[in-house]
Scaffold this motif. Structure first.
Motif, PDB file in Angstrom:
ATOM      1  N   ASN A 145       0.835  -1.415  -0.062  1.00 11.53           N
ATOM      2  CA  ASN A 145      -0.170   0.169   0.014  1.00 11.53           C
ATOM      3  C   ASN A 145       0.795   1.297   0.044  1.00 11.53           C
ATOM      4  O   ASN A 145       0.323   2.300   0.462  1.00 11.53           O
ATOM      5  CB  ASN A 145      -0.950  -0.068   1.174  1.00 11.53           C
ATOM      6  CG  ASN A 145      -1.719  -1.266   1.428  1.00 11.53           C
ATOM      7  OD1 ASN A 145      -1.751  -1.937   2.357  1.00 11.53           O
ATOM      8  ND2 ASN A 145      -2.481  -1.471   0.305  1.00 11.53           N
ATOM      9  N   PHE A 146       2.005   1.171  -0.467  1.00 11.79           N
ATOM     10  CA  PHE A 146       2.896   2.300  -0.631  1.00 11.79           C
ATOM     11  C   PHE A 146       2.526   3.132  -1.947  1.00 11.79           C
ATOM     12  O   PHE A 146       1.956   3.900  -1.990  1.00 11.79           O
ATOM     13  CB  PHE A 146       4.385   2.289  -0.315  1.00 11.79           C
ATOM     14  CG  PHE A 146       5.090   3.543  -0.204  1.00 11.79           C
ATOM     15  CD1 PHE A 146       4.762   4.416   1.156  1.00 11.79           C
ATOM     16  CD2 PHE A 146       6.093   3.662  -1.033  1.00 11.79           C
ATOM     17  CE1 PHE A 146       5.736   5.295   1.161  1.00 11.79           C
ATOM     18  CE2 PHE A 146       7.041   4.778  -0.765  1.00 11.79           C
ATOM     19  CZ  PHE A 146       6.628   5.637   0.290  1.00 11.79           C
ATOM     20  N   TRP A 147       3.223   2.441  -2.929  1.00  6.27           N
ATOM     21  CA  TRP A 147       3.177   3.083  -4.281  1.00  6.27           C
ATOM     22  C   TRP A 147       1.935   2.340  -5.104  1.00  6.27           C
ATOM     23  O   TRP A 147       1.222   2.624  -5.812  1.00  6.27           O
ATOM     24  CB  TRP A 147       4.441   3.175  -5.124  1.00  6.27           C
ATOM     25  CG  TRP A 147       5.358   4.126  -4.714  1.00  6.27           C
ATOM     26  CD1 TRP A 147       6.477   4.299  -4.244  1.00  6.27           C
ATOM     27  CD2 TRP A 147       5.208   5.512  -5.179  1.00  6.27           C
ATOM     28  NE1 TRP A 147       7.304   5.379  -4.132  1.00  6.27           N
ATOM     29  CE2 TRP A 147       6.251   6.387  -4.904  1.00  6.27           C
ATOM     30  CE3 TRP A 147       4.275   6.324  -6.052  1.00  6.27           C
ATOM     31  CZ2 TRP A 147       6.476   7.748  -4.992  1.00  6.27           C
ATOM     32  CZ3 TRP A 147       4.557   7.622  -6.081  1.00  6.27           C
ATOM     33  CH2 TRP A 147       5.513   8.449  -5.660  1.00  6.27           C
ATOM     34  N   ILE A 148       2.280   1.166  -5.060  1.00  9.55           N
ATOM     35  CA  ILE A 148       1.540   0.155  -5.891  1.00  9.55           C
ATOM     36  C   ILE A 148       0.473  -0.731  -5.163  1.00  9.55           C
ATOM     37  O   ILE A 148       0.782  -1.386  -4.229  1.00  9.55           O
ATOM     38  CB  ILE A 148       2.194  -0.764  -6.670  1.00  9.55           C
ATOM     39  CG1 ILE A 148       3.588  -0.320  -7.295  1.00  9.55           C
ATOM     40  CG2 ILE A 148       1.450  -1.807  -7.647  1.00  9.55           C
ATOM     41  CD1 ILE A 148       4.495  -1.247  -8.071  1.00  9.55           C
ATOM     42  N   GLU A 149      -0.708  -0.285  -5.611  1.00 11.17           N
ATOM     43  CA  GLU A 149      -1.968  -1.177  -4.902  1.00 11.17           C
ATOM     44  C   GLU A 149      -2.575  -2.069  -5.735  1.00 11.17           C
ATOM     45  O   GLU A 149      -2.395  -1.876  -7.199  1.00 11.17           O
ATOM     46  CB  GLU A 149      -3.202   0.037  -4.879  1.00 11.17           C
ATOM     47  CG  GLU A 149      -2.802   1.116  -3.907  1.00 11.17           C
ATOM     48  CD  GLU A 149      -3.050   0.842  -2.357  1.00 11.17           C
ATOM     49  OE1 GLU A 149      -3.542  -0.495  -2.179  1.00 11.17           O
ATOM     50  OE2 GLU A 149      -2.881   1.548  -1.589  1.00 11.17           O
ATOM     51  N   PRO A 150      -2.866  -3.058  -5.297  1.00 12.85           N
ATOM     52  CA  PRO A 150      -3.594  -4.061  -6.037  1.00 12.85           C
ATOM     53  C   PRO A 150      -4.678  -4.165  -6.509  1.00 12.85           C
ATOM     54  O   PRO A 150      -5.571  -2.981  -5.959  1.00 12.85           O
ATOM     55  CB  PRO A 150      -3.280  -5.649  -4.977  1.00 12.85           C
ATOM     56  CG  PRO A 150      -3.588  -4.879  -3.538  1.00 12.85           C
ATOM     57  CD  PRO A 150      -2.889  -3.595  -3.582  1.00 12.85           C
ATOM     58  N   ASP A 151      -5.309  -4.874  -7.308  1.00 18.74           N
ATOM     59  CA  ASP A 151      -6.639  -4.792  -7.832  1.00 18.74           C
ATOM     60  C   ASP A 151      -7.235  -3.277  -8.404  1.00 18.74           C
ATOM     61  O   ASP A 151      -8.351  -2.976  -7.939  1.00 18.74           O
ATOM     62  CB  ASP A 151      -7.413  -5.376  -6.638  1.00 18.74           C
ATOM     63  CG  ASP A 151      -7.340  -6.649  -6.373  1.00 18.74           C
ATOM     64  OD1 ASP A 151      -6.710  -7.519  -7.183  1.00 18.74           O
ATOM     65  OD2 ASP A 151      -7.251  -6.968  -5.143  1.00 18.74           O
ATOM     66  N   GLN A 152      -6.386  -2.577  -8.979  1.00 19.53           N
ATOM     67  CA  GLN A 152      -6.773  -1.390  -9.546  1.00 19.53           C
ATOM     68  C   GLN A 152      -6.558  -1.262 -10.994  1.00 19.53           C
ATOM     69  O   GLN A 152      -5.531  -1.564 -11.400  1.00 19.53           O
ATOM     70  CB  GLN A 152      -6.179  -0.087  -8.773  1.00 19.53           C
ATOM     71  CG  GLN A 152      -6.502  -0.155  -7.361  1.00 19.53           C
ATOM     72  CD  GLN A 152      -6.021   1.208  -6.544  1.00 19.53           C
ATOM     73  OE1 GLN A 152      -6.437   1.596  -5.486  1.00 19.53           O
ATOM     74  NE2 GLN A 152      -5.213   2.230  -7.228  1.00 19.53           N
ATOM     75  N   ASP A 153      -7.523  -0.986 -11.780  1.00 21.78           N
ATOM     76  CA  ASP A 153      -7.271  -1.253 -13.352  1.00 21.78           C
ATOM     77  C   ASP A 153      -6.759   0.164 -13.673  1.00 21.78           C
ATOM     78  O   ASP A 153      -7.595   1.310 -14.366  1.00 21.78           O
ATOM     79  CB  ASP A 153      -8.693  -1.340 -13.891  1.00 21.78           C
ATOM     80  CG  ASP A 153      -8.455  -1.478 -15.288  1.00 21.78           C
ATOM     81  OD1 ASP A 153      -7.471  -1.886 -16.172  1.00 21.78           O
ATOM     82  OD2 ASP A 153      -9.563  -1.279 -16.283  1.00 21.78           O
ATOM     83  N   GLN A 154      -5.737   0.359 -13.544  1.00 19.13           N
ATOM     84  CA  GLN A 154      -4.697   1.458 -13.608  1.00 19.13           C
ATOM     85  C   GLN A 154      -3.277   1.311 -14.578  1.00 19.13           C
ATOM     86  O   GLN A 154      -3.017   0.142 -14.599  1.00 19.13           O
ATOM     87  CB  GLN A 154      -4.700   2.426 -12.301  1.00 19.13           C
ATOM     88  CG  GLN A 154      -3.804   1.722 -11.245  1.00 19.13           C
ATOM     89  CD  GLN A 154      -3.022   2.769 -10.436  1.00 19.13           C
ATOM     90  OE1 GLN A 154      -3.344   2.652  -9.223  1.00 19.13           O
ATOM     91  NE2 GLN A 154      -2.176   3.430 -10.685  1.00 19.13           N
ATOM     92  N   HIS A 155      -2.536   2.489 -14.584  1.00 20.55           N
ATOM     93  CA  HIS A 155      -1.377   2.414 -15.102  1.00 20.55           C
ATOM     94  C   HIS A 155      -0.041   2.562 -14.244  1.00 20.55           C
ATOM     95  O   HIS A 155      -0.526   3.496 -13.289  1.00 20.55           O
ATOM     96  CB  HIS A 155      -1.093   3.348 -16.239  1.00 20.55           C
ATOM     97  CG  HIS A 155      -2.052   3.217 -17.551  1.00 20.55           C
ATOM     98  ND1 HIS A 155      -1.517   2.114 -18.746  1.00 20.55           N
ATOM     99  CD2 HIS A 155      -3.299   3.375 -17.705  1.00 20.55           C
ATOM    100  CE1 HIS A 155      -2.643   2.194 -19.607  1.00 20.55           C
ATOM    101  NE2 HIS A 155      -3.808   2.755 -18.999  1.00 20.55           N
ATOM    102  N   PHE A 156       0.939   2.003 -14.339  1.00 19.18           N
ATOM    103  CA  PHE A 156       1.977   2.279 -13.370  1.00 19.18           C
ATOM    104  C   PHE A 156       3.330   2.500 -14.521  1.00 19.18           C
ATOM    105  O   PHE A 156       3.492   1.946 -15.492  1.00 19.18           O
ATOM    106  CB  PHE A 156       2.435   1.142 -12.650  1.00 19.18           C
ATOM    107  CG  PHE A 156       1.367   1.001 -11.737  1.00 19.18           C
ATOM    108  CD1 PHE A 156       1.202   1.384 -10.512  1.00 19.18           C
ATOM    109  CD2 PHE A 156       0.267  -0.097 -12.020  1.00 19.18           C
ATOM    110  CE1 PHE A 156       0.163   1.034  -9.468  1.00 19.18           C
ATOM    111  CE2 PHE A 156      -0.566  -0.494 -10.968  1.00 19.18           C
ATOM    112  CZ  PHE A 156      -0.893  -0.016  -9.780  1.00 19.18           C
TER     113      PHE A 156
END
Length: 409
Positions: A145-156
């Motif tokens: 839960n810092f930068w990359i959240e799971p289960d989110q339909d987004q871009h990194f």
């Protein structure tokens, strides 16, 4: 005109610096876009109530701790902060929803950690179809839960293979993970400047022939710089950046010395001063070490209990890529300098092998994301206007049946 929002805050300075650098190159390369820099805390507290009550901004205490070197214990404090953010999730989402509804961006790029769940959920509900991008300003994530959240339909957007693997491990689709060749740094670090180093060193009172270290601890300096200056006062020529910390600059200038020393307060000419140096000394911040490497400087950093959680991987990155020396404390800085200088050419070759073009790669990545979102929106609009034939046939039959029933009545 497409509206692109870059979300930042002032904790530590690196997030805002990234936003400013990226905003500058986007305006240059994508003049058809309207690029807006959005301070996260101004969205959360538009009336500035926190400052009116406490007399300071939410980030000020954090920045003062960095300047004083009070960074031990930040790992449990990070967990506490994340717990508070989770407990405040609903009101955070509501506040962000109101902001998106009023400002209507076409693309949102988050340059901040910890708040990306609330940012994503609020954007998805307020403006469905508008892409949310999290661009890591650290070399790696600090899960969970810092930068990359799971289960989110987004871009990194990830600046190292380590960060790419972390995004994959959380189940994100390959097409939504975008690798760059490094961290975003200011455009002027890429400028090619012909410089007479000997003349410039002489102008600043430095020995043209002595190996020179540049000491940098962010925009507010650090009291650790006093210990470094004392340890190296007899042997090593230094350029020390104090940023906004005038008290630190006064203390450094007052220290006795045998080796020449140049103390710089806040300056926008850091790339020029770095070109006068041979190596870098500082905390393992992603921006600072990326800037140093871009200028061809091997680095000396430390890793210990005082190293902030988000910077611990950076020391491993330095070691793995043979970019310099990692010690456990600046108390051994004299030995670290001797060790680096004894292998200087080897480190310099490794540094020169790093080709960081992230500043110029990210605009193209964002352009592709926007194009994809526009195409999907266009396809959905066309489908709504022209439904499949079987639906049109069914609708016509239903309408005919309804008309027949009405006439028979």
């Amino acid at each position: 005109m497409k509206i692109v929002d870059l979300i930042y805050f002032n904790a530590g300075g690196g997030h805002r610096a990234t936003a400013v650098a990226l905003g500058a190159v986007l305006r240059q390369r994508k003049p058809e876009w309207q690029v807006r820099l959005v301070n996260l805390f101004e969205v959360l507290d538009p009336q500035n109530r926190y400052r009116s009550i406490t007399g300071s901004a939410p980030e000020d205490w954090y920045n003062k701790r960095l300047a004083r070197g009070w960074t031990i214990g930040m790992a449990p404090e990070l967990k506490l902060l994340q717990t508070v953010i989770r407990l405040a999730h609903r009101p955070l989402v509501k506040q962000f929803q109101q902001h998106w509804a009023q400002t209507e961006p076409d693309l949102v790029v988050s340059l901040v950690p910890n708040f990306n769940r609330a940012l994503f959920e609020s954007l998805a509900s307020a403006l469905p179809g508008v892409p949310h991008v999290t661009m890591l300003t650290d070399l790696a994530d600090v899960p969970p839960n810092f930068w990359i959240e799971p289960d989110q339909d987004q871009h990194f957007i990830c600046g190292t293979p380590k960060a790419v693997e972390q995004a994959r491990a959380l189940g994100h689709a390959e097409e939504r993970i975008h690798a760059t060749s490094g961290m975003i740094i200011r455009p002027d670090f890429y400028d090619v400047i012909r410089l007479d180093r000997a003349r410039e060193r002489h102008r600043y009172g430095l020995d043209p022939l002595r190996p020179t270290g540049v000491v940098l601890f962010g925009g507010h300096g650090s009291k650790a710089m006093l210990g470094i200056a004392k340890k190296l006062a007899e042997s090593t020529q230094l350029i020390l950046f104090c940023g906004h910390n005038k008290a630190l600059a006064r203390q450094l200038r007052a220290l006795p010395q045998r080796a020449p020393r140049l103390v710089i307060e806040f300056s926008l000419d850091i790339p020029c001063y770095m070109r006068l140096a041979d190596f870098f000394i500082g905390k393992p911040g992603p921006g600072s070490i990326s800037e140093a490497v871009q200028q061809g400087l091997p680095v000396i950093v430390v890793e210990n209990a005082w190293t902030m959680p988000q910077e611990r991987y950076n020391a491993a990155w330095v070691r793995d890529n043979h970019l310099g020396i990692v010690h456990g404390s600046f108390r051994t800085i004299d030995r670290a300098v001797a060790q680096l200088l004894s292998q200087f050419e080897k480190f310099r070759v490794s540094v020169r092998s790093i080709d960081n073009r992230a500043l110029f790669e990210v605009p193209e990545i964002l352009d592709d994301i926007l194009d994809e979102a526009t195409r999907i929106h266009s396809d959905e609009a066309q489908a709504a206007c022209h439904p499949p034939r079987f639906l049109r046939t069914s609708s016509s039959a239903a309408a005919a049946a309804s008309t027949s029933a009405s006439l028979s009545d």
